[in-house]
Write a protein that holds these residues in place. Structure first.
Motif, PDB file in Angstrom:
ATOM      1  N   GLN A  31       0.696  -1.340  -0.103  1.00 29.36           N
ATOM      2  CA  GLN A  31      -0.312  -0.326   0.170  1.00 29.36           C
ATOM      3  C   GLN A  31       0.924   1.359  -0.026  1.00 29.36           C
ATOM      4  OE1 GLN A  31      -2.462  -0.300   2.786  1.00 29.36           O
ATOM      5  NE2 GLN A  31      -3.835  -1.765   2.177  1.00 29.36           N
ATOM      6  N   ALA A  32       2.203   1.402   1.092  1.00 32.87           N
ATOM      7  CA  ALA A  32       2.866   2.739   0.717  1.00 32.87           C
ATOM      8  C   ALA A  32       3.902   2.363  -0.671  1.00 32.87           C
ATOM      9  CB  ALA A  32       4.050   1.945   1.619  1.00 32.87           C
ATOM     10  N   PHE A  34       2.349   1.767  -3.534  1.00 35.04           N
ATOM     11  CA  PHE A  34       1.207   2.694  -4.496  1.00 35.04           C
ATOM     12  C   PHE A  34       0.956   3.188  -4.129  1.00 35.04           C
ATOM     13  CE2 PHE A  34      -0.026  -2.510  -4.803  1.00 35.04           C
ATOM     14  CZ  PHE A  34       0.778  -2.780  -6.341  1.00 35.04           C
ATOM     15  N   LYS A  35       1.180   4.252  -3.014  1.00 36.21           N
ATOM     16  CA  LYS A  35       1.079   5.934  -3.006  1.00 36.21           C
ATOM     17  C   LYS A  35       1.733   6.410  -2.766  1.00 36.21           C
ATOM     18  CE  LYS A  35      -2.347   5.445   1.723  1.00 36.21           C
ATOM     19  NZ  LYS A  35      -2.662   4.854   2.414  1.00 36.21           N
ATOM     20  N   GLN A  36       2.823   5.864  -3.701  1.00 41.51           N
ATOM     21  CA  GLN A  36       4.170   6.326  -3.389  1.00 41.51           C
ATOM     22  C   GLN A  36       4.167   6.416  -5.030  1.00 41.51           C
ATOM     23  OE1 GLN A  36       7.540   3.595  -1.209  1.00 41.51           O
ATOM     24  NE2 GLN A  36       8.111   5.684  -1.449  1.00 41.51           N
ATOM     25  N   LEU A  38       1.622   6.147  -7.443  1.00 42.90           N
ATOM     26  CA  LEU A  38       0.913   7.092  -7.017  1.00 42.90           C
ATOM     27  C   LEU A  38       1.038   8.384  -7.188  1.00 42.90           C
ATOM     28  CD1 LEU A  38      -2.587   7.777  -8.450  1.00 42.90           C
ATOM     29  CD2 LEU A  38      -2.898   7.709  -5.697  1.00 42.90           C
ATOM     30  N   LYS A  39       1.939   9.397  -6.285  1.00 49.92           N
ATOM     31  CA  LYS A  39       1.686  10.446  -6.136  1.00 49.92           C
ATOM     32  C   LYS A  39       2.687  10.398  -7.235  1.00 49.92           C
ATOM     33  CE  LYS A  39       3.579  14.519  -4.416  1.00 49.92           C
ATOM     34  NZ  LYS A  39       3.612  15.269  -4.973  1.00 49.92           N
ATOM     35  N   GLU A  42       1.199  10.710 -10.436  1.00 52.61           N
ATOM     36  CA  GLU A  42      -0.146  12.363 -10.890  1.00 52.61           C
ATOM     37  C   GLU A  42       0.467  13.690 -11.072  1.00 52.61           C
ATOM     38  OE1 GLU A  42      -2.157  12.320  -7.441  1.00 52.61           O
ATOM     39  OE2 GLU A  42      -3.533  11.495  -7.879  1.00 52.61           O
ATOM     40  N   ARG A  89      -8.149  -3.834  -0.746  1.00 57.34           N
ATOM     41  CA  ARG A  89      -8.673  -3.208  -1.795  1.00 57.34           C
ATOM     42  C   ARG A  89      -8.167  -4.125  -3.034  1.00 57.34           C
ATOM     43  NH1 ARG A  89      -8.222   2.937  -1.015  1.00 57.34           N
ATOM     44  NH2 ARG A  89      -9.986   2.869  -0.056  1.00 57.34           N
ATOM     45  N   CYS A 140      -2.255   0.895 -15.885  1.00 48.77           N
ATOM     46  CA  CYS A 140      -2.392   1.046 -13.421  1.00 48.77           C
ATOM     47  C   CYS A 140      -3.863   0.650 -14.585  1.00 48.77           C
ATOM     48  CB  CYS A 140      -2.263   2.550 -13.578  1.00 48.77           C
ATOM     49  SG  CYS A 140       0.005   3.229 -13.447  1.00 48.77           S
ATOM     50  N   HIS A 144      -6.195  -2.521 -12.012  1.00 48.08           N
ATOM     51  CA  HIS A 144      -7.275  -2.063 -11.445  1.00 48.08           C
ATOM     52  C   HIS A 144      -7.764  -3.003 -11.672  1.00 48.08           C
ATOM     53  CE1 HIS A 144      -4.593   2.123  -9.318  1.00 48.08           C
ATOM     54  NE2 HIS A 144      -4.352   0.536  -9.109  1.00 48.08           N
ATOM     55  N   ARG A 148      -8.120  -4.963  -8.408  1.00 48.36           N
ATOM     56  CA  ARG A 148      -8.648  -3.652  -7.759  1.00 48.36           C
ATOM     57  C   ARG A 148     -10.231  -3.739  -7.244  1.00 48.36           C
ATOM     58  NH1 ARG A 148      -7.684   1.770  -6.903  1.00 48.36           N
ATOM     59  NH2 ARG A 148      -7.117   2.550  -4.761  1.00 48.36           N
TER      60      ARG A 148
END
Length: 150
Positions: A31-32, A34-36, A38-39, A42, A89, A140, A144, A148
């Protein structure tokens, strides 16, 4: 009054620790990551769409970072879904259709590698990066859509 306030603060802190994902667990690690991802994604997309100013060096560095990040989360999907973790998820299909999941992971890695390659052409033009970045975003989305739960 002070005792009541203190009790509420202690209760709130205790409850905030319940039900969370252990950051050292496989689920917490992925999760960490995937958050990185995404950032960074983006920010790169924002530069190409005019939401952020296009800065060549920042884009090159971001593409390289995204490429490195895309190689890491897959190791945090154990062969069998872990029990007792927090809310995930990830659909059960991740564990039931490992070959397809790995295929999409490799496609993601290939798309970010191609984006890095596209950043080698100098002078760097934002317009030339739109298609490779779209392939990253499409990879991605493909994963998903299959794996996901939204």
């Amino acid at each position: 009054m002070k005792l009541k306030t203190l009790s509420l603060v202690v209760l709130a802190l205790a409850l905030s620790g319940c039900g969370g994902v252990d950051p050292n667990s496989p689920q917490g690690q992925r999760q960490a990551l995937f958050k990185q991802m995404l950032k960074v994604s983006e920010d790169l997309g924002g530069m190409l769409r005019g939401r952020l100013p296009f800065k060549e060096q920042a884009f090159v560095a971001g593409a390289a970072e995204l490429d490195q990040l895309t190689r890491k989360p897959w190791q945090h999907f154990p062969q069998v879904r872990e029990e007792g973790g927090g809310e995930s998820r990830a659909k059960d299909e991740v564990w039931q259709r490992q070959a397809r999941f790995q295929e999409l992971a490799q496609a993601m890695e290939a798309s970010t590698a191609a984006l890095v390659t596209a950043t080698a052409s100098k002078p760097l033009k934002a317009a030339a990066l739109v298609a490779p970045m779209q392939r990253v975003e499409d990879s991605c989305k493909a994963c998903h859509e299959e794996f996901r739960a939204f």
